[in-house]
Design a protein around this motif. Structure first.
Motif, PDB file in Angstrom:
ATOM      1  N   UNK A 321      34.683  29.968  39.026  1.00 26.44           N
ATOM      2  CA  UNK A 321      35.896  29.200  38.780  1.00 26.44           C
ATOM      3  C   UNK A 321      36.903  29.487  39.881  1.00 26.44           C
ATOM      4  N   UNK A 322      37.584  28.450  40.364  1.00 29.35           N
ATOM      5  CA  UNK A 322      38.633  28.595  41.374  1.00 29.35           C
ATOM      6  C   UNK A 322      39.953  28.839  40.657  1.00 29.35           C
ATOM      7  N   UNK A 323      40.605  29.972  40.949  1.00 27.80           N
ATOM      8  CA  UNK A 323      41.842  30.352  40.258  1.00 27.80           C
ATOM      9  C   UNK A 323      42.915  30.687  41.289  1.00 27.80           C
ATOM     10  N   UNK A 324      44.156  30.675  40.842  1.00 28.82           N
ATOM     11  CA  UNK A 324      45.297  30.939  41.713  1.00 28.82           C
ATOM     12  C   UNK A 324      45.751  32.394  41.659  1.00 28.82           C
ATOM     13  N   UNK A 325      45.448  33.089  40.582  1.00 29.05           N
ATOM     14  CA  UNK A 325      45.956  34.447  40.373  1.00 29.05           C
ATOM     15  C   UNK A 325      44.793  35.377  40.072  1.00 29.05           C
ATOM     16  N   UNK A 326      44.814  36.546  40.689  1.00 24.47           N
ATOM     17  CA  UNK A 326      43.821  37.568  40.374  1.00 24.47           C
ATOM     18  C   UNK A 326      44.374  38.452  39.274  1.00 24.47           C
ATOM     19  N   UNK A 327      43.664  38.520  38.177  1.00 19.55           N
ATOM     20  CA  UNK A 327      44.115  39.290  37.013  1.00 19.55           C
ATOM     21  C   UNK A 327      43.194  40.490  36.789  1.00 19.55           C
ATOM     22  N   UNK A 328      43.726  41.487  36.098  1.00 21.32           N
ATOM     23  CA  UNK A 328      42.941  42.665  35.746  1.00 21.32           C
ATOM     24  C   UNK A 328      42.283  42.413  34.391  1.00 21.32           C
ATOM     25  N   UNK A 477      49.566  53.595  58.315  1.00 18.51           N
ATOM     26  CA  UNK A 477      49.087  52.491  57.486  1.00 18.51           C
ATOM     27  C   UNK A 477      48.717  53.052  56.110  1.00 18.51           C
ATOM     28  N   UNK A 478      49.279  52.483  55.075  1.00 16.82           N
ATOM     29  CA  UNK A 478      49.018  52.928  53.714  1.00 16.82           C
ATOM     30  C   UNK A 478      48.533  51.767  52.870  1.00 16.82           C
ATOM     31  N   UNK A 479      47.326  51.899  52.349  1.00 14.76           N
ATOM     32  CA  UNK A 479      46.731  50.888  51.466  1.00 14.76           C
ATOM     33  C   UNK A 479      46.783  49.487  52.081  1.00 14.76           C
ATOM     34  N   UNK A 480      46.494  49.396  53.372  1.00 21.24           N
ATOM     35  CA  UNK A 480      46.448  48.106  54.039  1.00 21.24           C
ATOM     36  C   UNK A 480      47.780  47.570  54.466  1.00 21.24           C
ATOM     37  N   UNK A 510      51.167  50.421  44.944  1.00 17.94           N
ATOM     38  CA  UNK A 510      49.776  50.010  44.913  1.00 17.94           C
ATOM     39  C   UNK A 510      49.469  49.024  43.799  1.00 17.94           C
ATOM     40  N   UNK A 511      50.430  48.775  42.913  1.00 15.37           N
ATOM     41  CA  UNK A 511      50.192  47.804  41.846  1.00 15.37           C
ATOM     42  C   UNK A 511      50.308  46.372  42.343  1.00 15.37           C
ATOM     43  N   UNK A 512      50.921  46.178  43.511  1.00 10.53           N
ATOM     44  CA  UNK A 512      51.028  44.840  44.093  1.00 10.53           C
ATOM     45  C   UNK A 512      50.144  44.770  45.325  1.00 10.53           C
TER      46      UNK A 512
END
Length: 583
Positions: A321-328, A477-480, A510-512
């Motif tokens: 499925x194509x989605x706009x938001x990545x969810x946990x 550089x931290x977490x990309x 890191x939550x975002x």
């Protein structure tokens, strides 16, 4: 009658356009790179005063196979150019035909670039041709209300050309002749009657641009970000440069030909510089500012939130499925992808390789929902809707796709490669090209995700790169994300500077998720020759059999390629044998 002592004006000394000899040229090639591809056809028309003086047309043997994509686009095949003269004979003949004329081409840098490259290969000096680009002229003369774009296929019917462009050199040159005459007719009403006036018109700088040159005064000469602001202080445009002062000055000279930039300069009242330690920091700050303020005259990177993802849904029988938001939510995600179109292309390619269900029905492990659709009949779906596969068998397919996204991509690519080989052996090159594009689409998407996630999984990484003057450009550089940037000049020990950068570096949430373009920018900087990893909190690793290893599908490709627009070369697996001549 003029006296002998009377001095003529420059305009009177210049040859008028009506008596200027123009040679309108168009080339067909094996690709878009002048340094790597070759000419397959030259077409030219010599005109003066609206009268055709002569034509030049020849096929050229490029000395290599022609891409099936290019053959579909132009109609020029290997058999057509077989036996044709090479560039050693055709280019000197064309130069003789065009001697003493003004060269005209639509998108002239492309055609002139190939001709210059051919002269370099033949060790011939490039004649000092004056060059006129009808694409640039059209952008100067015509408005959006008249034509939606300045492509030759759009301009030819607008000017009622007698010959329509067909992606063959002579036809396109003939169409460009009528476009040139139509544009010159418009230019006469604007007071452009000679070649010098024509050149000045295409490179003209508005009076508003000249007056705003003061905005570049006082800007620093080092790397950084510049922000054009209007009278209310709102950002109009954000850019970056290794030399802020020199770059901003270019907006007020003839080299700046973008019409939207001319409009932006008219609204700008000040330029705010943000000096940076080095180019990487400037690029990252530019991306963040554009994403935050969305300046009206920036086109790139304005809406990072519009990225899309491809998701394996959390269901008894998952689907794509194509989605706009990545969810946990426990689902597997591939991305971020740059557009809905790319996501759909990746989804279609995966469906071509793995028989996952494509319906949106809610399936249950306890009961069958309905009879299978036609996809099951052609082997494109394992029909879980009617019990055609067990949950364990279907879960194995889902696991194959999910593991390919983050690790070994070979099980996903191999079915498509077998299909590609079968089509190539049967000489169905157009279908083979579609399959190859699907492979490249999947590989690019997986490679991008694996590259981003590999760097984002490292909590902290310190890198140094020579600045070219005996010093070091330093990045934390931290977490990309770029957390700190500094510079250790020549003679300054870098480690104390690194310690200070670490102590003052940004704390990463890191939550975002970081901006994908920012992480890609950092990766490009890290991969440049000379960059050294000074320290890392974790191992920076890539999957052993990840998509990054399939370089043949990553090099020289474009997003959304199709057989009629993509000029990338396909390997010729099978070629019909030449018939033997018998007495």
């Amino acid at each position: 009658m003029r006296s002998s002592a009377e001095q003529l004006s420059l305009d009177e000394l210049s040859e008028p356009l009506r008596t200027t000899t123009f040679v309108i040229v168009d080339l067909e090639t094996t690709g878009g790179a002048a340094n790597g591809d070759a000419i397959t056809e030259i077409g030219a028309v010599k005109v003066r005063g609206g009268e055709v003086l002569g034509e030049f047309q020849t096929l050229v043997d490029p000395g290599r196979p022609i891409d099936p994509f290019v053959s579909v686009l132009t109609g020029i095949t290997d058999s057509m150019v077989c036996g044709s003269p090479g560039i050693g004979a055709t280019v000197p003949a064309f130069l003789e035909f065009a001697h003493g004329s003004v060269l005209v081409a639509h998108n002239a840098p492309f055609d002139v670039g190939f001709l210059k490259s051919a002269c370099a290969q033949l060790a011939l000096p490039w004649p000092a041709f004056a060059v006129v680009d009808t694409a640039v002229l059209a952008r100067r003369v015509l408005t959006r209300d008249e034509v939606p774009n300045c492509k030759l296929a759009t301009l030819a019917p607008f000017f009622h050309a007698q010959t329509m462009p067909t992606h063959r050199a002579l036809d396109d040159a003939r169409a460009t002749v009528d476009v040139l005459h139509g544009l010159i007719g418009r230019l006469g009403n604007l007071g452009v009657h000679s070649l010098p006036e024509l050149k000045a018109f295409t490179a003209q700088v508005s009076e508003a641009q000249r007056r705003k040159r003061r905005l570049a005064d006082g800007l620093p000469a080092g790397p950084g970000v510049y922000i054009f602001r209007d009278a209310q202080g709102r950002p109009l445009y954000v850019g970056t440069s290794r030399n802020l002062r020199a770059r901003v000055r270019q907006y007020f000279v003839a080299s700046e030909t973008r019409s939207r930039m001319g409009e932006m300069i008219g609204l700008a009242e000040r330029v705010d510089p943000i000096p940076c330690a080095h180019a990487l920091e400037a690029q990252v700050r530019e991306l963040r500012l554009i994403a935050a303020h969305k300046p009206r005259y920036n086109r790139r990177s304005k809406f990072p939130e519009r990225s899309v993802w491809l998701k394996l849904t959390v269901e008894p029988y998952p689907r794509l499925s194509v989605v706009r938001v990545r969810r946990d939510d426990g689902g597997s995600y591939l991305g971020p992808l740059r557009s809905q179109r790319q996501a759909e292309a990746v989804r279609d390619a995966i469906h071509d390789a793995v028989p996952l269900r494509q319906c949106s029905d809610r399936l249950s492990l306890r009961r069958f929902v309905r009879a299978a659709c036609v996809l099951a009949g052609i082997g494109r779906c394992q029909a879980p809707c009617e019990g055609g596969t067990s949950p364990q068998q279907y879960a194995a397919l889902v696991g194959l796709v999910a593991s390919a996204w983050i690790g070994d991509v070979r099980p996903l690519v191999e079915p498509l490669e077998r299909k590609l080989a079968t089509l190539a052996e049967s000489q169905r090159y157009e279908q083979a090209g579609v399959v190859r594009d699907r492979i490249a689409t999947v590989v690019r998407a997986c490679a991008r995700m694996q590259r981003l996630s590999s760097l984002q999984s490292v909590a902290e990484l310190v890198a140094a790169r020579p600045d070219g003057d005996g010093g070091w450009e330093l990045s934390v550089i931290r977490s990309g994300r770029l957390a700190a940037a500094g510079h250790a000049a020549r003679g300054v020990p870098p480690w104390p500077v690194i310690d200070a950068l670490r102590a003052t570096a940004d704390v990463v949430d890191e939550s975002t998720a970081p901006l994908a373009e920012e992480t890609e920018c950092i990766l490009r900087w890290l991969e440049e020759p000379g960059t050294r990893l000074a320290d890392a909190s974790d191992a920076w690793t890539m999957p052993a059999f990840g998509a990054g290893g399939l370089r043949s599908y990553l090099a020289g490709s474009r997003e959304g390629a199709d057989p009629f627009a993509d000029r990338r070369r396909l390997p010729v697996v099978s070629r019909p044998a030449r018939p033997k001549l018998t007495a």
